[in-house]
Design a protein around this motif. Structure first.
Motif, PDB file in Angstrom:
ATOM      1  N   LEU A 171       1.900  -0.622 -16.117  1.00 45.70           N
ATOM      2  CA  LEU A 171       3.023   0.214 -16.079  1.00 45.70           C
ATOM      3  C   LEU A 171       3.030   0.615 -15.103  1.00 45.70           C
ATOM      4  N   GLY A 172       4.057   0.000 -14.529  1.00 46.15           N
ATOM      5  CA  GLY A 172       4.609   0.698 -12.587  1.00 46.15           C
ATOM      6  C   GLY A 172       5.206   1.928 -12.331  1.00 46.15           C
TER       7      GLY A 172
ATOM      8  N   VAL B 298      -0.711   0.635 -11.912  1.00 46.70           N
ATOM      9  CA  VAL B 298       0.254   0.235 -10.778  1.00 46.70           C
ATOM     10  C   VAL B 298       0.967   0.840 -10.053  1.00 46.70           C
ATOM     11  N   ALA B 299       0.580   2.021  -9.007  1.00 42.83           N
ATOM     12  CA  ALA B 299       1.475   3.281  -8.312  1.00 42.83           C
ATOM     13  C   ALA B 299       2.496   2.383  -6.824  1.00 42.83           C
ATOM     14  N   TYR B 300       3.380   2.970  -7.319  1.00 40.52           N
ATOM     15  CA  TYR B 300       3.407   2.939  -5.460  1.00 40.52           C
ATOM     16  C   TYR B 300       3.980   4.289  -5.261  1.00 40.52           C
ATOM     17  N   ASP B 301       3.684   4.887  -4.112  1.00 42.74           N
ATOM     18  CA  ASP B 301       4.165   6.166  -3.395  1.00 42.74           C
ATOM     19  C   ASP B 301       3.539   6.227  -2.485  1.00 42.74           C
ATOM     20  N   PRO B 302       4.795   6.208  -0.808  1.00 42.04           N
ATOM     21  CA  PRO B 302       4.574   6.262   0.090  1.00 42.04           C
ATOM     22  C   PRO B 302       3.232   7.221   1.012  1.00 42.04           C
ATOM     23  N   PHE B 303       2.832   8.110   0.140  1.00 44.88           N
ATOM     24  CA  PHE B 303       2.044   9.190   0.447  1.00 44.88           C
ATOM     25  C   PHE B 303       0.616   9.471  -0.331  1.00 44.88           C
TER      26      PHE B 303
ATOM     27  N   ALA C 208      -5.735   7.398  -5.164  1.00 44.95           N
ATOM     28  CA  ALA C 208      -5.273   6.083  -5.879  1.00 44.95           C
ATOM     29  C   ALA C 208      -6.572   5.878  -7.060  1.00 44.95           C
ATOM     30  N   ILE C 209      -8.215   5.297  -6.261  1.00 48.19           N
ATOM     31  CA  ILE C 209      -9.381   5.653  -6.899  1.00 48.19           C
ATOM     32  C   ILE C 209      -9.294   6.721  -7.826  1.00 48.19           C
ATOM     33  N   GLU C 210      -9.109   7.471  -7.087  1.00 43.31           N
ATOM     34  CA  GLU C 210      -9.371   8.864  -7.795  1.00 43.31           C
ATOM     35  C   GLU C 210      -8.949   8.619  -9.512  1.00 43.31           C
ATOM     36  N   MET C 211      -7.223   8.323  -9.261  1.00 42.65           N
ATOM     37  CA  MET C 211      -6.131   8.410 -10.665  1.00 42.65           C
ATOM     38  C   MET C 211      -6.530   6.948 -10.988  1.00 42.65           C
TER      39      MET C 211
ATOM     40  N   LYS D   9      -3.362   0.651  -6.210  1.00 42.26           N
ATOM     41  CA  LYS D   9      -2.021   1.266  -5.211  1.00 42.26           C
ATOM     42  C   LYS D   9      -1.613   0.460  -4.483  1.00 42.26           C
ATOM     43  N   ALA D  10      -0.008  -0.180  -4.428  1.00 41.74           N
ATOM     44  CA  ALA D  10       0.908  -1.552  -4.025  1.00 41.74           C
ATOM     45  C   ALA D  10       2.166  -0.789  -3.389  1.00 41.74           C
TER      46      ALA D  10
END
Length: 527
Positions: free
Chosen positions: A145-146, A169-174, A180-183, A187-188
């Motif tokens: 899931l992106g 896989v997550a894209y978010d500038p913030f 990301a590790i906690e979630m 991160k990409a």
């Protein structure tokens, strides 16, 4: 003291009105008003509670002479002119968490509907067919899931997807590496996400940066056969480009709850066999509608009654618990801003707000807003903490906030310095006890004074007899002195006198004071 008055102008859970009343507000419930009807009555209200139907335009805001807060029961505030509200000094709040779970669940439901082609299968089965061999779906287990946007809703979707044994896989500038590790996600950057994802869900607001984030160019970068879900905002996807990608097979399926134009009466996506849609139902559950209504009522009442600011989009948050503690600091900050604004000559170019000691441990944004409110009052009589930063930016003022961990001569101190054509001018103040603001320094001269009411500021040569002369002048003109504060750089040098008086000082008395021997500057002040 009269109660704050609130208007609920959209359909909302009736418990919202009850909360307003329980917390000390008068409330009118008038859903379905036309813009002209709203404009005719809005001047009577301190607060306006809305959902998506009411449009809070610049025209409405111009008529809202008493309005202090607009509360949106929901996330999106596309129907509120936030710049116009800021300029008017109106706080704009939303309820970003009240419908988060509901929206996230809708995105997951849409993903399953896409994966198993449920809508089309349902339609044909109910039509009397039994098309068992026509619908070959895909599993979500093991798929990637992106996630475009990893904020509150995105993080809930990620949690649910991980529970379904998907990779995320997550894209978010913030998004930080730690978060990301906690979630539990990777991160990409956007291109990496587009290349890896079997499913893409969008959870970002519509901004200039995110508009058409799935453009024709970016859709071409996706893995062939990707499935796309958007329950966030219309305009994040180029709908014409998505229709072409569906036709070509680049995108295997798409599910949209939101459209660029709503209500969506026509779309290039309508009629595509691999497209499903819903009419902006992301927040449409009984629980979510109750939650956002109660939340907006609580937030608005806290602001109107206690000064607490929660989930505001145009000023810093300040909880109802923090407000009493910050109140004397904000009064001090506003007085210092007002003082330096009245005394500084020439066009202001910059301002720095320094906090030392106990003040450094407090939230800086409310103090900064209070300083600017005091300063900008020299230019506008309708300024407050909401529109002061807006006015400062409009005037090109460079604003800096500085925090010092060290404790100086005072346990707590706020210093305000402005840059002028004649150089920097600085004033500083502290609290006596827990809640008594005091000026302790003015333009490098130590002087202790309470800033309130009408005052007279004088710079003179430190010489015998001057205090008697100014006292005689004021007495002869029937002006009573309340308090008398003196400071000087050195004996026989330049002295500063700050008087509080019982009434405004007439121009002719100011002129007479200027003519006294040894006087350099005379200026009336008001707080």
């Amino acid at each position: 003291m009269s109660k704050p008055k609130v208007l609920i102008s959209d359909k909302m859970d009736p418990n919202a009105a009850r909360i307003f009343e329980e917390r000390g507000c008068d409330v009118d419930v008038k859903p379905g008003m036309t813009p002209d009807e709203l404009k005719a009555v809005i001047g009577q209200y301190d607060g306006l509670a809305i959902r998506s139907a009411t449009k809070v335009t610049k025209d409405i805001l111009e008529a809202a002479d008493n309005l202090k807060v607009v509360g949106r029961a929901g996330i999106g505030v596309d129907n509120v002119d936030i710049p116009a509200a800021s300029a008017k000094g109106v706080v704009v709040m939303n309820t970003p968490f009240g419908n988060s779970i509901t929206t996230a669940e809708h995105a997951i439901a849409m993903m399953f509907a896409l994966a198993r082609e449920i809508p089309a299968a349902n339609t044909r089965t109910q039509a009397g067919e039994w098309p068992k061999n026509d619908f070959m779906g895909v599993e979500v287990t093991g798929k990637t899931l992106g996630l475009i946007g990893a904020g509150n809703i995105g993080s809930i979707v990620a949690s649910r997807a991980l529970g379904l044994r998907m990779k995320v896989v997550a894209y978010d500038p913030f998004l930080t590496e730690e978060r990301a590790i906690e979630m539990g996600v990777e991160k990409a950057d956007l291109d990496t996400l587009l290349a890896k994802a079997d499913f893409i869900t969008l959870h970002t607001p519509l901004t200039d940066e995110t508009r058409n984030i799935l453009s024709a160019e970016n859709l071409a970068k996706t893995k062939k056969g990707v499935r796309i879900v958007n329950c966030a905002r219309g305009g994040l996807i180029d709908e014409a480009a998505l229709a072409e990608a569906l036709d070509s097979g680049q995108v295997a399926g798409a599910a949209l709850d939101v459209f660029q134009t709503e209500p969506a009466k026509d779309s290039p996506l309508f009629g595509k066999p691999n497209f499903i849609c819903t009419p902006h139902l992301g927040a449409s559950t009984t629980e979510a509608q109750v939650n956002v209504a109660l939340q907006v009522a609580e937030q608005m009442a806290d602001y109107l009654v206690n000064g607490g600011v929660t989930n505001a989009l145009n000023m810093p948050s300040l909880s109802a618990e923090e407000a009493p503690k910050l109140k004397p600091y904000m009064k001090l900050a506003e007085n210092l801003g007002s003082l330096v604004g009245q005394l500084a000559h020439g066009n202001l170019t910059k301002i720095s707000i320094e906090r030392e000691g106990a003040a450094a441990e407090l939230s800086g944004k409310p103090i900064e807003g209070a300083v600017l409110a005091g300063l900008m009052r020299c230019y506008s009589d309708t300024v407050n903490m909401v529109n002061a930063p807006y006015l400062a930016k409009e005037r090109g003022l460079d604003v800096r906030s500085i925090r010092h961990e060290k404790e100086g001569a005072y346990n707590t101190l706020i210093r305000v310095t402005v840059g002028t054509e004649q150089g920097d001018r600085s004033v500083a103040g502290t609290l006596f006890g827990a809640d008594a603001p005091r000026l302790v320094e003015m333009f490098g001269v130590g002087i202790e004074a309470e800033l309130s009411g009408d005052m007279l500021y004088i710079v003179n040569e430190d010489a015998p007899g001057f205090i008697g002369r100014i006292g005689t002048l004021l007495g002869e003109n029937g002006i009573n002195i309340g308090t008398f504060h003196l400071g000087r750089r050195q004996a026989g040098g330049e002295a500063v006198l700050l008087l509080s008086v019982d009434a405004p000082i007439p121009p002719e008395v100011v002129k007479a004071a200027c003519a006294l021997e040894g006087v350099k500057v005379v200026m009336p002040l008001a707080f």
